[in-house]
Design an enzyme around this catalytic site. Structure first.
Site, short mmCIF file in Angstrom:
data_model
loop_
_atom_site.label_atom_id
_atom_site.label_comp_id
_atom_site.label_asym_id
_atom_site.label_seq_id
_atom_site.Cartn_x
_atom_site.Cartn_y
_atom_site.Cartn_z
N ARG A 1 0.89 -1.18 -0.01
CA ARG A 1 -0.15 0.09 0.11
C ARG A 1 0.90 1.41 0.02
O ARG A 1 1.78 1.27 0.86
CB ARG A 1 -0.83 0.06 1.33
N THR B 1 -1.22 7.55 -1.22
CA THR B 1 -2.38 7.50 -1.82
C THR B 1 -3.29 6.44 -1.46
O THR B 1 -4.34 6.33 -1.77
CB THR B 1 -2.09 7.14 -3.09
N ASP C 1 -4.21 -13.93 9.15
CA ASP C 1 -3.25 -13.44 8.14
C ASP C 1 -2.38 -14.58 7.73
O ASP C 1 -1.71 -15.25 8.43
CB ASP C 1 -2.38 -12.39 8.90
N ASP D 1 1.46 -14.51 8.12
CA ASP D 1 1.72 -14.66 9.54
C ASP D 1 1.70 -16.08 9.81
O ASP D 1 2.59 -16.75 10.61
CB ASP D 1 1.15 -13.70 10.33
N1 URA Z 1 -4.82 -11.34 3.65
C1 URA Z 1 -4.71 -12.43 4.41
O1 URA Z 1 -3.68 -13.06 4.96
N2 URA Z 1 -5.82 -12.72 5.24
C2 URA Z 1 -7.13 -12.18 4.97
O2 URA Z 1 -8.11 -12.33 5.70
C3 URA Z 1 -6.97 -10.95 3.71
C4 URA Z 1 -6.12 -10.94 3.30
#
Ligand code: URA
Length: 242
Positions: free
Chosen positions: A136, A140, A234, A237
């Site tokens: 990101r 912007t 995530d 992660d």
């Molecule tokens: N990326 C991820 O790892 N999990 C999500 O829920 C959305 C994007």
């Protein structure tokens, strides 16, 4: 605040409807025309249930998501065109079969997409794999390309684009833009992901309707932070640092 989503219920119900030829509309999510899901089997649901479980240890998360990735890659390969090919078998008879028409490559969207590279290599020996890093832009708030390393002849190849979670679709749309700038035809891109949101699928379709999207499962929605709900958290992660 435990919210219970019985994804398996509605998706299995929709599978039954699909198999009955009774149509998708009532039970499962209605997908855009460029999107498809893996067969919604109990096995796939069981694999997804393990990786969705917040208490699953990292080693199991890796093992079971690798299994789903393998299923996705196999399904992706089913979408590639073939040409007739006849071979001679050791019995001295000819067999009229097929071979893949063109060459392929993978492109992973960093960081989480890298987790899908091994599954692609297991199915396609010595496949070329490029990488794209999109983040990101702080100013912007839009996805910005930070790094791309692509096979030099990518314009002649079919591309399996790899990213495990399709949330808003922002990164995937940016990655496709980069591929097209490098000469890849949109209709030669297959985007493989484990879990997609309806919002992400719709965004992808409105921007690049020619790109095929194959998801293992389609979840309910996004939350206010663009996490997929119920999702699995995530992915990067959990795969890399769980
Ligand atoms: N990326 C991820 O790892 N999990 C999500 O829920 C959305 C994007």
């Amino acid at each position: 605040k435990a919210i219970h989503y019985r994804c398996s219920d509605h998706n299995m119900a929709s599978t039954a409807l699909e198999q009955n030829g009774a149509g998708l509309a009532q039970a499962g999510p209605t997908l855009p025309p460029n999107a498809s899901r893996l067969p919604q089997t109990a096995q796939l649901d069981a694999l997804l249930t393990i990786i969705r479980d917040a208490s699953t240890p990292r080693s199991d998360f890796i093992f079971y998501s690798d299994r789903i990735i393998r299923l996705l890659v196999e399904e992706g390969l089913n979408h590639l065109p073939t040409v007739p090919q006849t071979v001679m078998t050791p019995t001295g008879f000819e067999y009229s079969g097929v071979s893949f028409q063109g060459r392929i490559c993978g492109v992973s969207i960093l960081r989480a997409g890298e987790a899908m590279e091994a599954g692609l290599r297991e199915c396609c020996r010595s496949v070329r794999i490029g990488k794209i890093l999109i983040q990101r832009d702080e100013e912007t708030a839009k996805p910005k390309l930070f790094y791309a390393k692509l096979p030099e002849d990518i314009a002649e190849r079919w591309v399996l684009l790899l990213d495990p979670m399709l949330a808003t679709g922002g990164s995937a749309i940016k990655a496709i833009e980069v591929l097209i700038e490098n000469g890849v035809k949109a209709e030669r891109i297959l985007f493989l992901n484990l879990i997609a949101s309806p919002e992400g699928l719709n965004n992808m379709y409105s921007k690049y309707p020619q790109v095929k999207v194959i998801s293992a499962w389609v979840d309910e929605r996004l939350d206010e932070k663009s996490y997929i709900i119920p999702g699995l958290g995530d992915y990067g992660d959990r795969y890399y640092s769980g």
